[in-house]
Design a protein around this motif. Structure first.
Motif, PDB file in Angstrom:
ATOM      1  N   LYS A 147       0.843  -1.183   0.000  1.00 59.93           N
ATOM      2  CA  LYS A 147       0.000   0.000   0.000  1.00 59.93           C
ATOM      3  C   LYS A 147       0.882   1.237   0.000  1.00 59.93           C
ATOM      4  CE  LYS A 147      -4.074   1.866   2.296  1.00 59.93           C
ATOM      5  NZ  LYS A 147      -4.719   2.110   1.004  1.00 59.93           N
ATOM      6  N   ASP A 161      -1.248   2.450  -5.182  1.00 63.49           N
ATOM      7  CA  ASP A 161      -2.635   2.821  -4.907  1.00 63.49           C
ATOM      8  C   ASP A 161      -3.224   3.735  -5.980  1.00 63.49           C
ATOM      9  OD1 ASP A 161      -3.129   1.244  -2.822  1.00 63.49           O
ATOM     10  OD2 ASP A 161      -3.390   2.829  -1.325  1.00 63.49           O
ATOM     11  N   THR A 207      -6.579   8.005  -4.594  1.00 61.81           N
ATOM     12  CA  THR A 207      -6.406   7.249  -3.337  1.00 61.81           C
ATOM     13  C   THR A 207      -7.504   6.203  -3.221  1.00 61.81           C
ATOM     14  OG1 THR A 207      -7.686   8.968  -2.214  1.00 61.81           O
ATOM     15  CG2 THR A 207      -5.286   9.067  -1.985  1.00 61.81           C
TER      16      THR A 207
END
Lengths: 407, 339, 512
Positions: free
Chosen positions: B176, B181, B337
């Motif tokens: 992550k 992302d 995001t």
């Protein structure tokens, strides 16, 4: 294979392996290493390169040529040697973590997880308590890391002692657990994720005072920190604990023969817990060296990419579970890893891509040969025992051994 | 050919040619040395050159620069994170004119080394220059709007899924971290835009190298009904694509055009790292290095996009082209995001 | 006259400077049971390993059926009709009896193992020789005695007419020993020639037709046992050891003092969770030896372990010198003055891979430390003293325990336990597997400790030993003490009690 049935005094596999590994001098490991390098040389040859030039380049890349004052680029050699020794410190400690368990008849496959818990604890301690005096901060951070490793390893010991759960399985599982704890702590939104980098799965940096002093090289560019001395000192302590303390004596007794130890009043379960905890101390300390020495923070990918704890198994095997052997084996593996790094290999000498694989090949061969060496030793002893020469295999219950020929 | 599938085209086996390309750089190899002979070093992250995506593309950009611009290139791969600082500083010490770090993982090392060697020009892919410690003025950040390529891939995936009665699509990320992302955020947004009812799954392998980890994750997602797996995990992700193939599902490649893996690759969300590397080298050769800032590559500048669309997806080509135009025009805003 | 089945002449085998066999002569007639008798380390096993092709002699001649032969491998030995049964069996635990027997000479059907034929073959063979064993049973599930039969069957299956058994009774119970004797006699009567290696005099006298005695690698002589004037045990012992051996320990009258070991209503389970010790109560006074006699497997092991706190008792109480030691751990019991000569010295008595010096420190390592660290020098000095005092031979304090003979290993255990100065000494089968010389030593030492005022609890399966040493005999049967007898009790009286009081015959007692 045939199995002696009525009274098998040889104990569990770990004990038997231990018996072969814990004895014997430096000759077998040396031969092992030479053979591994020889086979590695054949691999180099197969790729159409010159093994000797390649090994020379790798040797120069390790920085060990710094010890030969007449050779080449001193500054480069110094930098390389610094990196080699930075690798070596944690390898020694992880090797000790595996070796100590081995001497008590336990397989510690969990040095990686214990190392990880050490790094987590060290980065937490190093990035907190900013007001402390530097030396105290360093010592505290190392202590916390060592204790974290000990606690983690102690779980496996306690499970073995209380439920008989095999430590191989539990330590492997604890490796994964440690990894995921780290990923949780430092992942985005995790409790220990960096305050100033919300997008990055990384910890806070440790404060300046918690950094291990760099005594050789550029302190901003990964110079050599004092961790190597910590590791060598730990190897000394390893020796004393194992050979001179009651703890180590009891651990060895349990390693060789749990029933005899039990019968002599040694708490076998307790010994398992304490032994694993001591292993964890070493591995946890290894984690603190990397954090406080050069890494200064911990990213989630650092945790998953680290292999030092696993390499520790090979180090301990090659080092025959002795303090001095572990130090040399760690130096070999640390140097090999540094020497085959691409920056030190001219593509004209050996293809950099293959160089990394060569490291793996040599490491793999060493482990394989050490195991084969154990097998050979076992076969040899068996033969010798049959030849009436007092060996491991043909003892029970009334051994006809050479030692008893003269009454 | 569509607008977005242009660019570097379907450069089939870029990975297999990339390795010797790094080594065979002599002046004679440069058929048309057009510019100043500068030395350029490239440091890969721990994924290595065989990741078939990210590092491989950077290496291809360097190789292109060697043959077309006549520069001298050297690649240093990193085995562990302990290699970053020594690798970068070795190149700086050896007076390379430009040192390029590939990847987000190297940000910290880059900050340290750049500060130590203010005379050397550095570029770093996927890292915002302003996020580096001390914001060294001799570093240029090379950024991509991965979410735009991800959006197109997700849009296509959802269209295909809807027509083939699939309820779920998924993605496998390496970690992550922002560049990963971005892709996934775009992918999910694109999918929802094409079919608001679609379900998206996502997971992280915590690894960019070990293919088995991504494969395991992808198999899990397929078990939960996913019909299309988008990999965003470098070399590890190849395992996810393999999982899709073995279960008769579709996969979506990342960074490089991974259509060469087979007909199960619906398309790839591409990020033209090679172009970015090549352009930056060219800039430095011409004396026009944009130090202390970022250069962003997006759909408009053809820095991101999607790769070859497989036969199964060609019927949606027109819809995808339309969406791409809207993104370039700014009528669609792509989130970066993951929620 | 037919030539002997096996004849060895002037066999010499050296290991380094030591001659394990030094000009040994040995003759095995057809259809006899010939015992090879000698102390541990006299060269018996070496000689038979030469016969079985596992060792090559440095000099000497081997004749089989009159023909001179060289035996280079066990395979060759088998071809010559020589089979060997080792002390530790060479069986694959997870395979069936039939599979083990045919292993190496499997009947096949095409490329596949013909297991039906194997079972049939084994069943036929077992029936012919009166060796009852289930061919389909898995080896790890059958008793040690049955495993031994599998070994014998395997040798017979290869066509052995010369059978060598290396200390076959060392691992057997008295009952199993008696059964083995029957089997061997049967084999002999069918024409098999048998070499029976042993150091147990009573056994040898019971089974052998002739005995050849080895001492320090040389043949001392061959005597007829089955003939009209068989030698008695004392004679055999003298041949074996080279001097007169006291087979009965002389001891003064017992002068019991206050009870030092007190066991009350003790109950304990065995490893499978079944009740093995079922309400045992007794005490042992200072200055007396109390023996617990019984057939093996009647709770003796569990009783010892419960008393020594190596096994958690279910109920009851154990006190040593007035201090409660029940369930407080072996270390506590030992700290209270309990010494324990473990039943299995190689498994629980010693750490075989430790040096003698380390082994001698096992009980009281905390008292051997200095500044919290072990002092090897002190450990060595103490070990040197103890080894001298207890006459341990075969290696100095730095030698590995593994390298010693069984008798010397046992002396090390006894040295350690006695040196700790216990008030109560539990001796579990202290002479198991020892030769007469070593047995004599152990017996004398136990009596000496008794006379020094210690309380000694002896557990033994050997009735001779029990009657010889004990001041009082308690008989255990199915986990209970079923009676107390004076040492003057006859074997019949003891045997009756040991079998539960009814339906007893003297067979068991005489086998023990």
């Amino acid at each position: 294979m045939t199995a002696p049935t009525p009274s098998d005094h040889r104990g569990p596999a770990a004990t038997r392996l231990l018996r072969h590994l814990s004895v014997g001098g430096a000759v077998a490991p040396l031969i092992t290493t030479i053979v591994a390098f020889f086979v590695g040389g054949l691999v180099v040859l197969a790729t159409g390169k010159d093994p000797l030039t390649t090994y020379k380049a790798i040797f120069d890349g390790t920085g060990l040529n710094w010890l030969l004052p007449w050779s080449g680029d001193r500054a480069l050699a110094a930098t390389n040697l610094q990196q080699t020794l930075i690798n070596t410190g944690p390898l020694i400690l992880c090797g000790l973590a595996v070796a100590y368990a081995f001497r008590a008849g336990l397989f510690n496959i969990g040095a990686q997880g214990q190392y990880t818990m050490g790094t987590i604890a060290a980065v937490y301690a190093g990035s907190s308590w900013a007001g402390l005096p530097g030396w105290l901060h360093v010592v505290l951070a190392m202590a916390v890391a060592a204790l974290a490793g000990a606690a983690w390893a102690g779980i496996a010991g306690a499970l073995r002692a209380s439920t008989g759960a095999n430590e191989v399985i539990t330590t492997i599982m604890l490796n994964y657990t440690a990894l995921w704890i780290g990923v949780y702590l430092f992942g985005l939104g995790g409790p220990l994720q960096a305050n100033d980098q919300p997008d990055v799965p990384v910890s806070n940096d440790i404060v300046g005072g918690a950094k291990l002093p760099v005594f050789w090289g550029d302190k901003d560019l990964q110079g050599l920190h004092v961790g190597i001395f910590v590791a060598v000192l730990a190897a000394g302590i390893f020796w004393v604990v194992l050979n001179r303390s009651r703890l180590g004596y009891e651990a060895r007794a349990v390693g060789f023969s749990p029933p005899a130890a039990r019968s002599a009043g040694i708490g076998v379960g307790r010994t398992y817990v304490v032994t694993m905890a001591i292993c964890g101390l070493f591995a946890g300390l290894a984690g603190s060296l990397d954090i406080l020495g050069w890494q200064f923070h911990l990213a989630t990918n650092d945790i998953s990419a680290s292999q030092v704890g696993f390499l520790g198994i090979a180090v301990a095997l090659l080092g025959r579970n002795t303090a001095i052997g572990t130090c040399f084996a760690a130096l070999l593996f640390g140097a090999l890893s540094q020497g085959t790094s691409v920056r030190n290999l001219d593509p004209a000498v050996f293809q950099p891509e293959l160089a990394q694989n060569l490291t793996t090949v040599i490491q793999g061969l060493v482990v394989l040969l050490v195991s084969a060496d154990v097998l050979l030793a076992s076969v040899w002893r068996r033969r010798r025992a049959r030849a009436g020469g007092g060996g491991a295999a043909a003892a029970p219950p009334t051994p006809t051994t050479l030692g008893s020929v003269s009454p | 050919m569509s607008l977005v599938a242009a660019g570097c085209g379907s450069s089939g086996n870029s990975s297999s040619t990339s390795t010797p390309a790094a080594a065979g750089s002599t002046s004679t190899a440069a058929a048309a040395p057009t510019g100043k002979k500068i030395k350029v070093g490239l440091v890969t992250d721990i994924g290595g050159l065989n990741d078939r995506s990210f590092n491989a593309l950077a290496n291809k950009g360097l190789g292109d620069a060697e043959s077309q611009l006549g520069i001298d290139g050297r690649v240093l791969t990193s085995k562990s994170n302990a290699d970053y600082v020594p690798n970068l500083s070795t190149l700086a010490q050896q007076k390379y004119d430009l040192v390029i770090g590939v990847g987000f993982l190297m940000a910290d090392a880059m900050g340290k080394v750049a500060k130590k060697y203010p005379g050397t020009k550095f570029a770093i892919i996927d890292v915002d220059q302003t996020s580096l410690k001390g914001k060294p003025a001799n570093v240029e950040g090379l950024l991509f709007k991965e979410e735009e390529g991800g959006y197109l891939a997700g849009y296509l995936a959802a269209l295909y899924a809807k027509d083939h009665k699939m309820t779920t699509i998924s993605s496998v990320g390496g970690q992550k971290i922002p560049p990963v992302d971005h892709y996934i955020a775009g992918y999910q947004a694109g999918a929802k835009a094409a079919d608001p009812g679609i379900k998206t799954l996502n997971g992280y392998s915590q690894d960019f190298v070990d293919q088995s980890k991504c494969k395991e994750l992808a198999l899990g997602q397929i078990g939960q009904g996913s019909g299309i797996v988008f990999q965003v995990a470098g070399q590890c992700g190849l395992g996810a694509l393999d999982a899709a193939k073995s279960k008769g599902k579709l996969g979506i490649g990342v960074d490089a055009d991974q259509a060469y893996l087979g007909s199960h690759i619906l398309t790839s969300a591409t990020k033209k790292v090679d172009v970015a590397v090549f352009d930056t080298i060219k800039e430095v050769q011409a004396g026009g290095f944009k130090a202390g800032t970022n250069t962003t590559f997006d759909l408009k500048t053809n820095g991101v996009g999607i790769g070859k669309v497989s036969a199964a997806g060609t019927k949606y080509q027109a819809q995808i082209d339309k969406v791409a135009k809207d993104i370039v025009a700014g009528t669609i805003t792509v989130p970066d995001t993951v929620k | 006259m037919t030539p002997p089945a096996l004849q060895l002449s002037a066999i010499t085998k050296r290991f380094g400077a030591v001659a394990a066999n030094d000009g040994v002569d040995f003759e095995l007639r057809r259809g006899e049971i010939h015992a090879l008798l000698g102390e541990n380390g006299a060269g018996k096993s070496t000689l038979m390993n030469i016969v079985y092709g596992m060792l090559t002699p440095d000099a000497g001649e081997i004749r089989v059926g009159g023909e001179p032969v060289t035996i280079g491998s066990p395979r060759q030995a088998m071809k010559l009709g020589i089979g060997m049964v080792f002390q530790h069996f060479m069986l694959v635990d997870v395979m069936t009896v039939a599979e083990n027997v045919v292993l190496g000479a499997e009947p096949t059907k095409g490329a596949l193992l013909d297991s039906r034929a194997a079972v049939a073959r084994v069943r036929e063979l077992a029936g012919r020789h009166g060796l009852s064993v289930d061919p389909d049973a898995v080896v790890e599930d059958i008793t040690v005695g049955q495993q031994q039969r599998v070994e014998i069957l395997r040798a017979l299956d290869r066509g052995a007419d010369i059978l060598v058994l290396d200390e076959p009774t060392a691992v057997l119970t008295a009952q199993e020993t008696a059964e083995l004797m029957t089997v061997l006699r049967g084999l002999r009567d069918k024409g098999t020639s048998i070499v029976f290696i042993s150091h147990k005099l009573s056994e040898v006298r019971a089974i052998a037709d002739r005995v050849t005695v080895l001492r320090r690698g040389r043949t001392v002589g061959t005597v007829e046992v089955a003939g009209p004037n068989p030698p008695d045990e004392a004679e055999l012992a003298r041949l074996m050891v080279g001097r007169d051996v006291l087979l009965r320990v002389e001891k003064a009258a017992c002068r019991p003092a206050a009870p030092l070991l007190d066991v009350r209503d003790l109950e304990a389970d065995d490893d499978r969770g079944l009740r093995a010790v079922d309400g045992v109560s007794f005490d042992v006074r200072g200055g007396e030896i109390v023996a617990i006699a019984g057939v093996d497997g009647n709770g003796q092991r569990e009783l010892v372990e419960a008393v020594c706190d190596l096994r958690a008792p279910v109920a009851g109480k154990v006190t040593v010198g007035g201090k409660d030691v029940t369930g407080r751990g072996a270390r506590h019991a030992r700290d209270c003055g309990l010494g324990h000569i473990a039943e299995d010295r190689q498994r629980s008595g010693l750490v075989l891979d430790f040096t003698l010096s380390e082994n001698l420190a096992l009980r009281d390592v905390d008292r051997r430390t200095r500044f919290g660290l072990l002092s090897p020098r002190r450990m060595l000095a103490r070990a040197t003293d103890l080894l001298a005092e207890f006459d341990v031979r075969g290696g100095g304090p730095q030698a590995a325990a593994r390298s010693l003979s069984g008798g010397n290993q046992q002396k090390v255990v006894i040295a350690r336990e006695i040196a700790a100065g216990p008030r109560v000494l539990v001796a579990a089968q202290p002479t198991r597997g020892l030769d007469v010389g070593a047995i004599e030593f152990v017996h004398r030492r136990l009596v000496a400790e008794r006379d020094a005022g210690r309380a000694i609890l002896l557990l033994s399966l050997e009735l001779d030993e029990v009657r010889n040493l004990a001041d009082r005999i308690l008989v255990i049967f199915e986990g209970r003490i079923v009676g107390e007898l004076p040492p003057t009790a006859t074997e019949e009286q003891l045997g009756l009690l040991m079998l539960g009081g009814g339906g007893a015959t003297s067979a068991r007692a005489s086998a023990a």
